[in-house]
Design a protein around this motif. Structure first.
Motif, PDB file in Angstrom:
ATOM      1  N   SER A  61       0.869  -1.178   0.000  1.00 33.40           N
ATOM      2  CA  SER A  61       0.000   0.000   0.000  1.00 33.40           C
ATOM      3  C   SER A  61       0.900   1.220   0.000  1.00 33.40           C
ATOM      4  CB  SER A  61      -0.935   0.019   1.208  1.00 33.40           C
ATOM      5  OG  SER A  61      -0.191   0.191   2.404  1.00 33.40           O
ATOM      6  N   GLU A  62       0.409   2.341  -0.522  1.00 34.53           N
ATOM      7  CA  GLU A  62       1.206   3.556  -0.644  1.00 34.53           C
ATOM      8  C   GLU A  62       0.347   4.760  -0.281  1.00 34.53           C
ATOM      9  OE1 GLU A  62       4.311   5.603  -3.857  1.00 34.53           O
ATOM     10  OE2 GLU A  62       2.796   4.161  -4.534  1.00 34.53           O
ATOM     11  N   ASN A  63       0.897   5.691   0.511  1.00 35.31           N
ATOM     12  CA  ASN A  63       0.135   6.867   0.898  1.00 35.31           C
ATOM     13  C   ASN A  63       0.533   8.079   0.051  1.00 35.31           C
ATOM     14  OD1 ASN A  63       2.538   7.904   1.933  1.00 35.31           O
ATOM     15  ND2 ASN A  63       2.052   7.385   4.052  1.00 35.31           N
ATOM     16  N   VAL A  67       5.096   6.990   0.806  1.00 34.42           N
ATOM     17  CA  VAL A  67       5.588   5.975   1.730  1.00 34.42           C
ATOM     18  C   VAL A  67       4.837   4.675   1.444  1.00 34.42           C
ATOM     19  CG1 VAL A  67       5.793   5.266   4.139  1.00 34.42           C
ATOM     20  CG2 VAL A  67       6.193   7.656   3.489  1.00 34.42           C
ATOM     21  N   MET A  68       5.585   3.653   1.107  1.00 33.37           N
ATOM     22  CA  MET A  68       4.992   2.385   0.724  1.00 33.37           C
ATOM     23  C   MET A  68       5.208   1.344   1.820  1.00 33.37           C
ATOM     24  SD  MET A  68       5.467   0.193  -2.791  1.00 33.37           S
ATOM     25  CE  MET A  68       4.625   1.489  -3.705  1.00 33.37           C
ATOM     26  N   THR A  69       4.136   0.706   2.217  1.00 39.77           N
ATOM     27  CA  THR A  69       4.191  -0.419   3.141  1.00 39.77           C
ATOM     28  C   THR A  69       4.211  -1.700   2.325  1.00 39.77           C
ATOM     29  OG1 THR A  69       2.985   0.804   4.831  1.00 39.77           O
ATOM     30  CG2 THR A  69       3.059  -1.591   5.054  1.00 39.77           C
ATOM     31  N   LYS A 192      -2.384  -0.163  -7.916  1.00 36.82           N
ATOM     32  CA  LYS A 192      -3.525  -0.601  -7.116  1.00 36.82           C
ATOM     33  C   LYS A 192      -3.409  -0.196  -5.662  1.00 36.82           C
ATOM     34  CE  LYS A 192      -4.360  -4.725  -9.967  1.00 36.82           C
ATOM     35  NZ  LYS A 192      -4.435  -6.199  -9.949  1.00 36.82           N
ATOM     36  N   ALA A 193      -2.216   0.248  -5.247  1.00 38.83           N
ATOM     37  CA  ALA A 193      -2.019   0.584  -3.833  1.00 38.83           C
ATOM     38  C   ALA A 193      -2.781   1.822  -3.411  1.00 38.83           C
ATOM     39  CB  ALA A 193      -0.527   0.789  -3.554  1.00 38.83           C
ATOM     40  N   SER A 198      -6.161   5.084   0.430  1.00 37.91           N
ATOM     41  CA  SER A 198      -7.209   6.074   0.632  1.00 37.91           C
ATOM     42  C   SER A 198      -8.166   5.651   1.725  1.00 37.91           C
ATOM     43  CB  SER A 198      -7.969   6.288  -0.685  1.00 37.91           C
ATOM     44  OG  SER A 198      -9.047   7.172  -0.498  1.00 37.91           O
ATOM     45  N   SER A 199      -8.557   4.360   1.733  1.00 38.06           N
ATOM     46  CA  SER A 199      -9.462   3.884   2.770  1.00 38.06           C
ATOM     47  C   SER A 199      -8.785   3.894   4.124  1.00 38.06           C
ATOM     48  CB  SER A 199      -9.946   2.467   2.447  1.00 38.06           C
ATOM     49  OG  SER A 199      -8.857   1.560   2.438  1.00 38.06           O
TER      50      SER A 199
END
Length: 388
Positions: A61-63, A67-69, A192-193, A198-199
């Motif tokens: 996931s990416e914000n 920053v990507m988890t 797709k991240a 966003s959620s």
């Protein structure tokens, strides 16, 4: 002959389909939130899950700050498992995160910089990946090993070259890697991240709102109100005492709820707010001491009552001061684009200070708050000097 050839091709196709099904099922075999620590456990179950190669599975996931988890999993027996990021798809010049479980069962994870193809050119504890303050994690669950970490990229790129590698031999005690058994470079679509992030951000935003509202109600309104009533309503004995106790206990409950929500929010997003978090814990300790002091207060006739009054007054004043400071810190650190929080708490704080100044003037003139102008109540437990 044709029948045997057709049967052989059918077996190959069925075998490939079975292998694909097994790989796809790796995304659903375990709930990562059951064994990964926060913040990875809070977002892992909603991450996009992509089987990449053999048993390697990538979740991410990416914000908005790039920053990507990342959570990488693979079947594991011995040795190490690694994932690298390359600008051109080549191993040389890339940076990688490598994890393993030692023979004694200790989890290890390091960043490596791949200067070349030789063993001594794979340098541990170096690299160009901008790891965040959230510690990287390695976990072994069943037959799978999981590598979880957060990294910040300077530019958001939808498609990145990712290098996957593994070895059945353990690294040395100094962290030097053995040669990989196999490796591959794949192109991963990270676009797709964004929807997942966003959620997550929406959930975190609602939790921030609840935390802020409850904190302002408790530390910004109720507790100062109870202190003001105790100081300036002494001429209404014992009404001031009962109002003081009820309001302060209600404020304590709100403050405790704000701390609990703050801890949950910290575990979810791991923000870098040491001052706000430290003051919050400090205020929680002071408020608990105040509650305990209420139940341990000595009789008013004893000498200890004087020291208890001094303690109770000054701990309360210190708590209210740092409560206001921490609310301001929280509003500033929230980076809210709206001015509603600043205006709202600014109004509450201004009214509180104005009321204090006006009432203090009347008190110095002897108009209000003087306990000598009335007769003490007849009951034994006199509430005098219990104000903040």
């Amino acid at each position: 002959m044709r029948t045997l050839l057709g049967f052989y091709i059918l077996c190959l196709l069925l075998g490939q389909d079975l292998a694909d099904d097994v790989t796809q099922n790796l995304c659903f075999t375990n709930r990562l939130s059951d064994f990964l620590p926060p913040p990875y456990s809070n977002i892992s179950d909603s991450m996009p899950c992509t089987p990449l190669w053999n048993t390697f599975v990538l979740r991410y996931s990416e914000n908005r700050e790039n920053v990507m988890t990342i959570i990488l999993s693979a079947l594991y027996t011995t040795g190490w498992v690694g994932v690298g990021f390359s600008r051109d798809g080549r191993m040389v010049g890339s940076s990688a995160m490598v994890g393993w479980i030692t023979k004694k069962g200790h989890a290890k994870i390091k960043q490596y910089y791949l200067q070349g193809t030789e063993r001594d050119q794979v340098v541990p504890d170096q690299g160009e990946l901008q790891l965040q303050k959230v510690p990287p994690v390695v976990a072994l669950h069943g037959a799978m090993i999981y590598l979880a970490f957060q990294v910040k990229f300077t530019v958001r790129v939808p498609r990145r070259a990712v290098i996957l590698a593994f070895s059945s031999a353990y690294p040395s005690k100094l962290g030097r890697l053995s040669k990989h058994d196999d490796k591959i470079t794949v192109i991963v679509d990270f676009s797709k991240a964004n929807g997942v992030t966003s959620s997550i951000q929406t959930t975190a935003s609602s939790e921030k709102t609840r935390h802020g509202v409850i904190a302002i109600l408790g530390w910004g309104f109720l507790l100062p109100l109870g202190a003001i009533l105790a100081r300036y309503l002494r001429h209404r004995d014992p009404l001031w005492y009962y109002l003081h106790i009820c309001i302060q206990f209600t404020g304590f409950i709100f403050g405790l709820a704000a701390v609990i929500l703050g801890i949950q929010l910290y575990n979810r997003i791991q923000p870098d707010i040491p001052a706000h978090r430290g003051i919050g814990i400090f205020l929680l300790i002071l408020s608990i001491l105040q509650v305990l002091a209420f139940f341990a207060r000595p009789r008013k006739e004893t000498k200890m009552r004087r020291y208890w009054n001094w303690y109770h007054h000054w701990i309360g004043r210190i708590s209210l001061f740092f409560g206001a400071v921490n609310i301001v810190f929280g509003i500033r650190m929230a980076n809210s684009e709206e001015d509603g929080w600043r205006i709202g708490y600014g109004f509450v704080l201004s009214v509180t200070l104005l009321a204090f100044l006006v009432l203090e003037i009347f008190r110095t003139r002897g108009s209000i708050g003087s306990p000598s102008s009335h007769t003490p109540p007849s009951f034994e437990t006199h509430p005098s000097s219990t104000s903040v």
